[in-house]
Motif scaffolding. Structure first.
Motif, PDB file in Angstrom:
ATOM      1  N   MET A  64       0.837  -1.209   0.000  1.00 22.85           N
ATOM      2  CA  MET A  64       0.000   0.000   0.000  1.00 22.85           C
ATOM      3  C   MET A  64       0.871   1.258   0.000  1.00 22.85           C
ATOM      4  SD  MET A  64      -3.281  -0.948   2.473  1.00 22.85           S
ATOM      5  CE  MET A  64      -2.350  -1.655   3.836  1.00 22.85           C
ATOM      6  N   THR A  65       1.992   1.200   0.693  1.00 24.35           N
ATOM      7  CA  THR A  65       2.912   2.341   0.700  1.00 24.35           C
ATOM      8  C   THR A  65       3.471   2.580  -0.693  1.00 24.35           C
ATOM      9  OG1 THR A  65       3.479   1.894   3.005  1.00 24.35           O
ATOM     10  CG2 THR A  65       5.037   3.238   1.733  1.00 24.35           C
ATOM     11  N   MET A  66       3.843   1.490  -1.374  1.00 26.26           N
ATOM     12  CA  MET A  66       4.338   1.633  -2.750  1.00 26.26           C
ATOM     13  C   MET A  66       3.273   2.285  -3.623  1.00 26.26           C
ATOM     14  SD  MET A  66       7.150   0.894  -4.418  1.00 26.26           S
ATOM     15  CE  MET A  66       7.460   1.626  -6.018  1.00 26.26           C
ATOM     16  N   ARG A  67       2.015   1.876  -3.449  1.00 29.10           N
ATOM     17  CA  ARG A  67       0.942   2.453  -4.248  1.00 29.10           C
ATOM     18  C   ARG A  67       0.792   3.951  -3.971  1.00 29.10           C
ATOM     19  NH1 ARG A  67      -3.560   1.199  -7.523  1.00 29.10           N
ATOM     20  NH2 ARG A  67      -4.289   3.248  -8.158  1.00 29.10           N
ATOM     21  N   MET A  68       0.882   4.333  -2.707  1.00 26.58           N
ATOM     22  CA  MET A  68       0.810   5.766  -2.384  1.00 26.58           C
ATOM     23  C   MET A  68       1.970   6.510  -3.033  1.00 26.58           C
ATOM     24  SD  MET A  68      -0.554   6.168   1.551  1.00 26.58           S
ATOM     25  CE  MET A  68       0.743   5.267   2.396  1.00 26.58           C
ATOM     26  N   ALA A  69       3.160   5.909  -3.011  1.00 20.90           N
ATOM     27  CA  ALA A  69       4.334   6.563  -3.616  1.00 20.90           C
ATOM     28  C   ALA A  69       4.151   6.715  -5.123  1.00 20.90           C
ATOM     29  CB  ALA A  69       5.600   5.765  -3.305  1.00 20.90           C
ATOM     30  N   ILE A  70       3.705   5.652  -5.785  1.00 21.59           N
ATOM     31  CA  ILE A  70       3.562   5.701  -7.245  1.00 21.59           C
ATOM     32  C   ILE A  70       2.513   6.735  -7.645  1.00 21.59           C
ATOM     33  CG2 ILE A  70       2.878   4.394  -9.294  1.00 21.59           C
ATOM     34  CD1 ILE A  70       5.602   3.615  -8.169  1.00 21.59           C
ATOM     35  N   ASP A  71       1.399   6.762  -6.924  1.00 24.09           N
ATOM     36  CA  ASP A  71       0.372   7.763  -7.242  1.00 24.09           C
ATOM     37  C   ASP A  71       0.949   9.167  -7.120  1.00 24.09           C
ATOM     38  OD1 ASP A  71      -1.443   5.768  -7.708  1.00 24.09           O
ATOM     39  OD2 ASP A  71      -2.589   6.065  -5.867  1.00 24.09           O
ATOM     40  N   HIS A  72       1.758   9.363  -6.086  1.00 24.86           N
ATOM     41  CA  HIS A  72       2.367  10.681  -5.873  1.00 24.86           C
ATOM     42  C   HIS A  72       3.422  10.965  -6.940  1.00 24.86           C
ATOM     43  CE1 HIS A  72       3.784  14.203  -3.854  1.00 24.86           C
ATOM     44  NE2 HIS A  72       4.986  13.691  -3.684  1.00 24.86           N
ATOM     45  N   TRP A  73       4.291   9.985  -7.190  1.00 28.27           N
ATOM     46  CA  TRP A  73       5.356  10.195  -8.177  1.00 28.27           C
ATOM     47  C   TRP A  73       4.781  10.493  -9.557  1.00 28.27           C
ATOM     48  CZ3 TRP A  73       8.979   5.394  -6.982  1.00 28.27           C
ATOM     49  CH2 TRP A  73       9.544   5.576  -5.717  1.00 28.27           C
ATOM     50  N   SER A  74       3.689   9.832  -9.897  1.00 29.00           N
ATOM     51  CA  SER A  74       3.130  10.083 -11.234  1.00 29.00           C
ATOM     52  C   SER A  74       2.556  11.495 -11.312  1.00 29.00           C
ATOM     53  CB  SER A  74       2.094   9.020 -11.603  1.00 29.00           C
ATOM     54  OG  SER A  74       0.970   9.119 -10.774  1.00 29.00           O
ATOM     55  N   THR A  75       2.102  12.024 -10.181  1.00 28.82           N
ATOM     56  CA  THR A  75       1.600  13.399 -10.159  1.00 28.82           C
ATOM     57  C   THR A  75       2.730  14.409 -10.317  1.00 28.82           C
ATOM     58  OG1 THR A  75      -0.206  12.725  -8.706  1.00 28.82           O
ATOM     59  CG2 THR A  75       0.308  15.081  -8.778  1.00 28.82           C
ATOM     60  N   ILE A  76       3.833  14.173  -9.598  1.00 34.46           N
ATOM     61  CA  ILE A  76       4.921  15.160  -9.626  1.00 34.46           C
ATOM     62  C   ILE A  76       5.972  14.828 -10.688  1.00 34.46           C
ATOM     63  CG2 ILE A  76       4.550  15.803  -7.215  1.00 34.46           C
ATOM     64  CD1 ILE A  76       7.078  14.257  -6.461  1.00 34.46           C
ATOM     65  N   GLY A  77       5.866  13.649 -11.326  1.00 37.10           N
ATOM     66  CA  GLY A  77       6.719  13.345 -12.474  1.00 37.10           C
ATOM     67  C   GLY A  77       8.039  12.659 -12.172  1.00 37.10           C
ATOM     68  N   VAL A  78       8.159  11.983 -11.006  1.00 34.12           N
ATOM     69  CA  VAL A  78       9.419  11.303 -10.676  1.00 34.12           C
ATOM     70  C   VAL A  78       9.695  10.191 -11.693  1.00 34.12           C
ATOM     71  CG1 VAL A  78      10.587   9.849  -8.968  1.00 34.12           C
ATOM     72  CG2 VAL A  78       9.247  11.830  -8.214  1.00 34.12           C
ATOM     73  N   GLN A  79      10.909  10.209 -12.261  1.00 31.59           N
ATOM     74  CA  GLN A  79      11.266   9.259 -13.321  1.00 31.59           C
ATOM     75  C   GLN A  79      11.897   8.004 -12.709  1.00 31.59           C
ATOM     76  OE1 GLN A  79      10.431   9.885 -16.742  1.00 31.59           O
ATOM     77  NE2 GLN A  79       9.172  11.274 -15.495  1.00 31.59           N
ATOM     78  N   SER A  80      11.073   7.233 -12.010  1.00 30.78           N
ATOM     79  CA  SER A  80      11.532   6.005 -11.357  1.00 30.78           C
ATOM     80  C   SER A  80      11.791   4.914 -12.380  1.00 30.78           C
ATOM     81  CB  SER A  80      10.462   5.539 -10.363  1.00 30.78           C
ATOM     82  OG  SER A  80      10.643   4.176 -10.038  1.00 30.78           O
ATOM     83  N   ARG A  81      12.845   4.132 -12.145  1.00 31.01           N
ATOM     84  CA  ARG A  81      13.141   2.982 -13.000  1.00 31.01           C
ATOM     85  C   ARG A  81      13.224   1.683 -12.208  1.00 31.01           C
ATOM     86  NH1 ARG A  81      11.541   6.314 -15.702  1.00 31.01           N
ATOM     87  NH2 ARG A  81      12.452   7.311 -17.538  1.00 31.01           N
ATOM     88  N   GLY A  82      12.811   1.734 -10.940  1.00 27.89           N
ATOM     89  CA  GLY A  82      12.822   0.525 -10.111  1.00 27.89           C
ATOM     90  C   GLY A  82      13.591   0.776  -8.828  1.00 27.89           C
ATOM     91  N   ALA A  83      13.964  -0.310  -8.158  1.00 29.50           N
ATOM     92  CA  ALA A  83      14.697  -0.194  -6.892  1.00 29.50           C
ATOM     93  C   ALA A  83      15.682  -1.339  -6.794  1.00 29.50           C
ATOM     94  CB  ALA A  83      13.741  -0.229  -5.699  1.00 29.50           C
ATOM     95  N   ALA A  84      16.855  -1.037  -6.234  1.00 24.61           N
ATOM     96  CA  ALA A  84      17.851  -2.088  -6.015  1.00 24.61           C
ATOM     97  C   ALA A  84      17.536  -2.894  -4.766  1.00 24.61           C
ATOM     98  CB  ALA A  84      19.234  -1.466  -5.907  1.00 24.61           C
ATOM     99  N   GLY A  85      16.942  -2.219  -3.781  1.00 23.79           N
ATOM    100  CA  GLY A  85      16.614  -2.926  -2.555  1.00 23.79           C
ATOM    101  C   GLY A  85      16.460  -1.962  -1.405  1.00 23.79           C
ATOM    102  N   LEU A  86      16.341  -2.544  -0.210  1.00 22.56           N
ATOM    103  CA  LEU A  86      16.146  -1.753   1.003  1.00 22.56           C
ATOM    104  C   LEU A  86      17.192  -2.134   2.033  1.00 22.56           C
ATOM    105  CD1 LEU A  86      13.098  -2.561  -0.189  1.00 22.56           C
ATOM    106  CD2 LEU A  86      12.452  -1.026   1.656  1.00 22.56           C
ATOM    107  N   GLU A  87      17.589  -1.158   2.824  1.00 19.49           N
ATOM    108  CA  GLU A  87      18.537  -1.403   3.912  1.00 19.49           C
ATOM    109  C   GLU A  87      17.807  -1.603   5.231  1.00 19.49           C
ATOM    110  OE1 GLU A  87      21.415   1.742   3.863  1.00 19.49           O
ATOM    111  OE2 GLU A  87      21.685   1.546   1.695  1.00 19.49           O
ATOM    112  N   GLU A  88      16.548  -1.198   5.259  1.00 15.98           N
ATOM    113  CA  GLU A  88      15.746  -1.366   6.467  1.00 15.98           C
ATOM    114  C   GLU A  88      14.294  -1.414   6.053  1.00 15.98           C
ATOM    115  OE1 GLU A  88      16.086   1.793   9.420  1.00 15.98           O
ATOM    116  OE2 GLU A  88      14.102   1.288  10.180  1.00 15.98           O
ATOM    117  N   LEU A  89      13.553  -2.279   6.707  1.00 15.91           N
ATOM    118  CA  LEU A  89      12.098  -2.327   6.528  1.00 15.91           C
ATOM    119  C   LEU A  89      11.553  -2.836   7.852  1.00 15.91           C
ATOM    120  CD1 LEU A  89       9.519  -2.242   4.763  1.00 15.91           C
ATOM    121  CD2 LEU A  89      10.020  -4.599   4.096  1.00 15.91           C
ATOM    122  N   SER A  90      10.822  -1.991   8.562  1.00 19.54           N
ATOM    123  CA  SER A  90      10.338  -2.421   9.871  1.00 19.54           C
ATOM    124  C   SER A  90       8.917  -1.926  10.090  1.00 19.54           C
ATOM    125  CB  SER A  90      11.259  -1.923  10.989  1.00 19.54           C
ATOM    126  OG  SER A  90      11.304  -0.514  11.008  1.00 19.54           O
TER     127      SER A  90
END
Lengths: 150, 150
Positions: A64-90
């Protein structure tokens, strides 16, 4: 509008969301991907010493957090190409059906990606809050962002 | 059969899976939670310099891995009570529709949880491989496991 790697400087902060957690979706996600009793029913949640009642899978909160981010990024135009990974997830607190989530993000580091010079890596910390302003998820991710065309 | 915290010693290793990645599910997951072009269509995947073709959301790979773990844990009786979080989550290679995934896990550390004495924390490293034995996901998670009743 397009926001490239060069536009998202260290210290850049952003807020996005919200999304309200749907009970049927909590159970459907858990049925598909995380079928543990405490993610599937009120009785299972009540028997869990951490959750106390039906709680969303942490992977569902992340999704759900990813979905919130994508909705926001598409509004502001962030040119995301994916992710290598995470150093923390809690998950400092459970996410419950009916909660309303929002997120705050900050760019911690930025570096060009030597193996693919069209991309840069942003290290971004995101904290997800519920409607009581309690943090329910923290993550530090290394995001791949398109560099500004020459 | 039940496997408690005390049964899962440091150095315990396990293998589980498999699951074959369904193309329609890749698109459905991405539509719901990670609607970026490279997770939604062949054309979007082809335009991405990392993926080259339609690839699953990393969160979908994580969710499929959780499902493989739960199916295995329910078979061998692991008394999971949730997870506090992860210290690492990375996707060294993309996951593509049609891939067949499997996982290998090892317990790295074990400690009682002082705040809830019925639970213990296992630090577990899980590596997910595709059918070419390439790692597509790595994670180090802190899992909450029921302690053996006195």
């Amino acid at each position: 509008m397009a926001l490239y790697f060069e536009d998202l400087l260290v210290g850049y902060t952003d807020s996005f969301g919200s999304i309200t957690v749907d009970r049927d979706e909590v159970i459907a996600f858990a049925t598909a991907y995380d079928p543990q009793a405490f993610h599937l029913s009120d009785e299972g949640g009540a028997a869990n010493p951490i959750f106390g009642r039906l709680a969303a899978s942490g992977w569902h909160t992340a999704a759900m957090t990813m979905r919130m981010a994508i909705d926001h990024w598409s509004t502001i135009g962030v040119q995301s190409r994916g992710a290598a990974g995470l150093e923390e997830l809690s998950w400092p607190k459970p996410t419950y059906p009916g909660d309303t989530l929002r997120a705050e993000a900050e760019v911690l580091e930025a570096r060009p990606l030597t193996s693919l010079p069209d991309l840069g890596v942003l290290k971004v910390r995101t904290i997800v809050f519920n409607q009581h302003d309690q943090p329910v998820m923290r993550q530090i991710a290394n995001l791949l962002i398109q560099r500004r065309p020459a």
